[in-house]
Design a protein around this motif. Structure first.
Motif, short mmCIF file in Angstrom:
data_model
loop_
_atom_site.label_atom_id
_atom_site.label_comp_id
_atom_site.label_asym_id
_atom_site.label_seq_id
_atom_site.Cartn_x
_atom_site.Cartn_y
_atom_site.Cartn_z
N UNK A 38 6.20 10.70 3.85
CA UNK A 38 5.13 9.96 3.19
C UNK A 38 5.38 9.71 1.71
N UNK A 39 6.37 10.40 1.14
CA UNK A 39 6.70 10.14 -0.26
C UNK A 39 7.33 8.76 -0.39
N UNK A 88 -3.32 7.40 -1.50
CA UNK A 88 -3.38 8.77 -1.00
C UNK A 88 -3.86 8.78 0.44
N UNK A 89 -4.87 7.97 0.73
CA UNK A 89 -5.40 7.89 2.09
C UNK A 89 -4.35 7.36 3.06
N UNK A 90 -3.55 6.40 2.59
CA UNK A 90 -2.51 5.84 3.46
C UNK A 90 -1.47 6.90 3.81
N UNK A 97 -0.60 8.16 7.55
CA UNK A 97 0.77 8.12 8.09
C UNK A 97 1.16 9.49 8.62
N UNK A 98 0.85 10.53 7.85
CA UNK A 98 1.19 11.89 8.28
C UNK A 98 0.44 12.28 9.55
N UNK A 99 -0.80 11.81 9.65
CA UNK A 99 -1.59 12.08 10.86
C UNK A 99 -1.02 11.36 12.06
N UNK A 128 0.84 -1.19 0.00
CA UNK A 128 0.00 0.00 0.00
C UNK A 128 0.88 1.24 0.00
N UNK A 129 1.98 1.16 0.72
CA UNK A 129 2.96 2.26 0.78
C UNK A 129 4.34 1.64 0.64
N UNK A 130 5.16 2.14 -0.28
CA UNK A 130 6.43 1.50 -0.60
C UNK A 130 7.56 1.85 0.36
N UNK A 131 7.39 2.89 1.17
CA UNK A 131 8.43 3.30 2.10
C UNK A 131 8.32 2.45 3.37
N UNK A 132 9.21 1.47 3.56
CA UNK A 132 9.08 0.56 4.71
C UNK A 132 9.24 1.25 6.06
#
Length: 576
Positions: free
Chosen positions: A389-390, A374-376, A380-382, A306-310
């Motif tokens: 988040x990039x 985008x929601x993920x 994460x930022x929240x 869902x997000x590539x940044x581990x």
């Protein structure tokens, strides 16, 4: 995530050790300034062309560009549309002047046309922006290896920086040039094999044509955008106008590139080398972006994060929002199965009407998946306000580590590290040369050749240490390839404008140019900050054009109003 096998280690370490030892051995006899800073002035056009290309194609290119295409499609290639135009202008205007004056650095010419303070100012502006960029080019591969090995980023920055420093300090310009030929061979081979492997991993029913059709239906092959919408960072016009000015500045006035072709055997060899780069660069970037698009197609049939940044994912999983993130992941898994099912049906469909209907449904599903991504990022930022988040820079490395076979993983990591080393070596070489020639030698004349060679080595070492320190404090900014181009765009337009004033506006004198350059640099920085804070809308590519035009305009106005320095005249020999 796959761990590196013994074969991967052999290929990775063997490639890096060979490059360092080869560069050191081939240039061990450099004893004078011409040999050390201009490689003996005997480079042929193919060496110049590959060296110029390798200098620009850093690890950031092979990290960020595929991820850029995965998320946003092929539109980024428009960024390079101005490059061939710039190559022609540099061959016709810049190279003949540099060659006639037999300069070591681009900024020497500005003293012959204006005065010492203008030369010093442009040299310092170059040192600031290129010093920052050198740190980023070291930082980029450190991210990769930290993801692969779990090593500390600071330690990796030091290791990579030291490897580059060894042969760059030892051999100077020639060491950079001879190693870059080997590095480009590794780079081309690695990216070609990666492309073939992606096609091989696709289902049997999905040939290259079908893959392009899938990518096109999802907007990934939209190359040209002729709009004047400043909300869109990459358009045909920003590439042709802003990209041309950026390329003129980078290849015409940035010492890391100027030094590559000043090592040419003759003016013809220099020009042929740049034309070779102009012809090959856009197709190369197109191919790298196409690899990113093919990665997108690959993940239409295979599971992706869902997000590539581990690191970001690990951070949110340690907060109270872990359950919300897992819920998004569950929704994505459902979508993945639906997309895969529709894609298989599309690949087997014989009727054109059914195929188009399926492509429409697939597009809607992919838009839903994009909304989840985008929601993920928002979640994460929240949960972790300081988290990055990039994740564009992690897309290609995730694919490499989780899908490529043993051996090819080591080769692709060698590609990225070779690119990092080649680009960083050029930057350190140029930083050391500019400091030695434009600042030190100009103000400390009369010493022996060996003294200046030794000082060039010490300055190169110093900038290597500075670059490592910058890398240790670097953070992701949107994505790495954009960060380097943003740094350049803030300074390049101003420097290019000064050179154009020198070439074409003979009545404008030194005092007006110097004051205009100072005022204009403050203006460009202010415009960038206002854009960043949404006060105005001016994409960074346009800063090159604005910075160039405004410094020319300000200098002309100042010359008319207050005059300045009537002693300027072209000299036939540079005073260094």
């Amino acid at each position: 995530m796959n761990k590196l096998e013994a074969l991967d280690w052999y290929i990775l370490i063997g490639t890096l050790v060979f490059i360092v030892l080869y560069g050191t051995y081939k240039t061990r006899k450099n004893t004078n300034v011409t040999d050390y800073l201009k490689g003996g002035s005997n480079a042929r056009w193919w060496t110049i062309g590959l060296s110029v290309m390798a200098t620009q194609a850093s690890a950031i290119t092979f990290l960020s560009t595929p991820g850029q295409a995965f998320h946003d499609g092929m539109g980024f290639v428009q960024f390079y549309f101005g490059l061939p135009i710039a190559m022609v202008v540099i061959c016709l205007v810049f190279i003949p002047i540099y060659h006639r004056l037999n300069v070591f650095t681009a900024y020497e010419y500005l003293e012959t046309r204006f005065d010492l303070k203008t030369r010093t100012l442009t040299a310092i502006l170059f040192l600031i922006q290129r010093g920052l960029a050198a740190g980023i080019t070291i930082f980029a591969p450190s991210i990769i290896l930290s993801a692969v090995l779990g090593w500390d980023l600071v330690q990796l920055n030091i290791i990579i920086g030291v490897l580059v420093i060894i042969y760059t300090v030892s051999g100077g310009t020639k060491a950079v040039s001879v190693t870059q030929k080997q590095q480009m061979i590794v780079i081309f081979a690695g990216m070609f094999f990666a492309f073939l492997m992606i096609l091989n991993f696709l289902p049997l029913d999905v040939n290259f044509g079908k893959a392009l059709e899938i990518a096109g239906a999802n907007g990934k092959l939209d190359v040209l955008d002729f709009s004047f919408d400043f909300e869109n960072r990459y358009t045909f016009w920003s590439g042709i106008i802003g990209g041309t000015f950026l390329a003129l500045s980078y290849f015409g006035t940035d010492q890391s590139q100027v030094q590559r072709y000043l090592s040419g055997k003759s003016i013809k060899e220099m020009q042929r080398g740049l034309i070779f780069n102009g012809i090959l660069k856009v197709p190369m970037q197109f191919f790298i972006l196409l690899i990113g698009v093919m990665v997108f197609v690959f993940y239409q049939f295979n599971s992706s994060p869902l997000h590539f940044n581990p690191t970001a994912v690990k951070s949110i999983m340690q907060t109270e929002y872990a359950g919300d993130y897992e819920a998004l992941e569950a929704q994505k898994k459902v979508l993945e199965e639906q997309i895969k099912s529709k894609q298989i049906s599309f690949s087997r469909a014989q009727d054109e009407t059914i195929s188009q209907q399926l492509l429409g449904e697939i597009k809607i599903l992919n838009e839903s998946e994009t909304a989840l991504r985008v929601a993920s990022k928002a979640l994460i930022k929240k949960a972790v306000p300081d988290a990055e988040t990039n994740d564009k820079d992690y897309v290609f490395i995730h694919f490499i580590l989780n899908n490529l076979p043993t051996g090819l993983i080591g080769l692709l990591l060698a590609v990225i590290l070779s690119a990092a080393m080649s680009s960083t070596a050029s930057e350190l070489n140029a930083l050391g040369s500019t400091t030695a020639i434009d600042l030190y030698k100009r103000n400390n004349q009369g010493r022996k050749e060996k003294h200046y060679v030794n000082m060039s080595k010490w300055f190169t070492l110093l900038w290597g240490v500075i670059a490592i320190l910058i890398a240790c404090f670097a953070n992701l900014f949107d994505n790495l390839i954009q960060l380097v181009n943003i740094i350049g765009s803030i300074f390049y337009g101003n420097i290019l404008g000064v050179f154009l004033l020198a070439f074409f506006f003979k009545y404008v004198k030194s005092r007006a140019v110097f004051i205009a350059a100072l005022l204009n640099q403050a203006l460009v920085i202010a415009l960038f900050l206002m854009d960043k804070n949404d006060v105005i809308n001016l994409p960074y590519l346009w800063l090159n054009f604005v910075g160039c035009v405004t410094v020319i305009a300000i200098a002309i106005v100042l010359q008319v109003l207050v005059g300045g320095g009537g002693k300027d005249k072209e000299k036939q020999k540079v005073l260094v």
